[in-house]
Design a protein around this motif. Sequence first.
Motif, short mmCIF file in Angstrom:
data_model
loop_
_atom_site.label_atom_id
_atom_site.label_comp_id
_atom_site.label_asym_id
_atom_site.label_seq_id
_atom_site.Cartn_x
_atom_site.Cartn_y
_atom_site.Cartn_z
N LEU A 3 0.82 -1.21 0.00
CA LEU A 3 0.00 0.00 0.00
C LEU A 3 0.85 1.26 0.00
N PHE A 4 2.08 1.15 0.47
CA PHE A 4 2.95 2.31 0.55
C PHE A 4 3.71 2.57 -0.75
N LEU A 5 3.90 1.54 -1.57
CA LEU A 5 4.70 1.68 -2.78
C LEU A 5 4.15 2.70 -3.79
N PRO A 6 2.84 2.73 -4.09
CA PRO A 6 2.34 3.76 -5.01
C PRO A 6 2.58 5.18 -4.48
N GLN A 7 2.34 5.38 -3.19
CA GLN A 7 2.56 6.69 -2.60
C GLN A 7 4.03 7.06 -2.67
N ALA A 8 4.91 6.12 -2.37
CA ALA A 8 6.34 6.40 -2.42
C ALA A 8 6.79 6.73 -3.83
N ALA A 9 6.27 6.01 -4.81
CA ALA A 9 6.64 6.28 -6.21
C ALA A 9 6.18 7.66 -6.65
N LEU A 10 4.95 8.02 -6.28
CA LEU A 10 4.44 9.34 -6.65
C LEU A 10 5.19 10.46 -5.93
N LEU A 11 5.52 10.25 -4.67
CA LEU A 11 6.30 11.26 -3.94
C LEU A 11 7.70 11.39 -4.51
N LEU A 12 8.29 10.29 -4.91
CA LEU A 12 9.61 10.33 -5.52
C LEU A 12 9.57 11.09 -6.85
N TYR A 13 8.55 10.82 -7.65
CA TYR A 13 8.41 11.55 -8.91
C TYR A 13 8.19 13.04 -8.68
N SER A 14 7.32 13.38 -7.73
CA SER A 14 7.07 14.81 -7.48
C SER A 14 8.30 15.50 -6.90
N SER A 15 9.14 14.75 -6.20
CA SER A 15 10.37 15.32 -5.64
C SER A 15 11.45 15.51 -6.70
N LEU A 16 11.67 14.48 -7.48
CA LEU A 16 12.77 14.51 -8.44
C LEU A 16 12.36 14.98 -9.84
N GLY A 17 11.10 14.74 -10.20
CA GLY A 17 10.65 15.09 -11.54
C GLY A 17 10.01 16.46 -11.66
N VAL A 18 9.37 16.91 -10.60
CA VAL A 18 8.64 18.18 -10.66
C VAL A 18 9.36 19.29 -9.91
N ALA A 19 9.88 19.00 -8.74
CA ALA A 19 10.47 20.03 -7.87
C ALA A 19 11.60 20.84 -8.52
N PRO A 20 12.48 20.24 -9.29
CA PRO A 20 13.54 21.07 -9.88
C PRO A 20 13.00 22.14 -10.85
N LEU A 25 4.53 23.89 -7.14
CA LEU A 25 3.66 22.80 -7.60
C LEU A 25 4.05 21.48 -6.94
N ALA A 26 5.35 21.25 -6.77
CA ALA A 26 5.81 20.02 -6.11
C ALA A 26 5.35 19.98 -4.66
N LEU A 27 5.40 21.11 -3.95
CA LEU A 27 4.92 21.15 -2.57
C LEU A 27 3.43 20.85 -2.50
N PHE A 28 2.66 21.44 -3.43
CA PHE A 28 1.23 21.17 -3.48
C PHE A 28 0.98 19.69 -3.77
N LEU A 29 1.67 19.14 -4.76
CA LEU A 29 1.47 17.74 -5.11
C LEU A 29 1.81 16.80 -3.96
N GLN A 30 2.91 17.06 -3.27
CA GLN A 30 3.29 16.20 -2.17
C GLN A 30 2.28 16.24 -1.04
N THR A 31 1.78 17.43 -0.74
CA THR A 31 0.76 17.55 0.31
C THR A 31 -0.53 16.87 -0.12
N PHE A 32 -0.93 17.09 -1.36
CA PHE A 32 -2.14 16.46 -1.87
C PHE A 32 -2.02 14.94 -1.87
N LEU A 33 -0.86 14.43 -2.28
CA LEU A 33 -0.65 12.98 -2.29
C LEU A 33 -0.66 12.40 -0.88
N PHE A 34 -0.08 13.11 0.07
CA PHE A 34 -0.12 12.64 1.45
C PHE A 34 -1.55 12.55 1.95
N VAL A 35 -2.33 13.58 1.68
CA VAL A 35 -3.73 13.59 2.14
C VAL A 35 -4.53 12.50 1.42
N ALA A 36 -4.31 12.34 0.12
CA ALA A 36 -5.09 11.37 -0.65
C ALA A 36 -4.77 9.93 -0.24
#
Length: 92
Positions: A3-20, A25-36
Amino acid sequence: LALFLPQAALLLYSSLGVAPYDLPLALFLQTFLFVAHNRVITAQYFVWYLCLLPLCSRRIDWTAGKVRTALVLLGASVANWLGCAYLLEMGG
């Protein structure tokens, strides 16, 4: 763990793929993903990512109609959520 793997993959993508490229937007996505992906959701979680939404506003095509529709849907969602929570807590 499964159950944690999809969340970890999405957080990794938002950290490394979007944040730079777009940190707000990366901060919003990470918060939204945590809540979801959280097991427990309360009404305060809406505030967590809604306060980050203005930082992303340049990426969103805002029109008066879209803002009005979004606010009506948000109000209806929160009212529904809090109504169900009240019935569960107070009604038994």
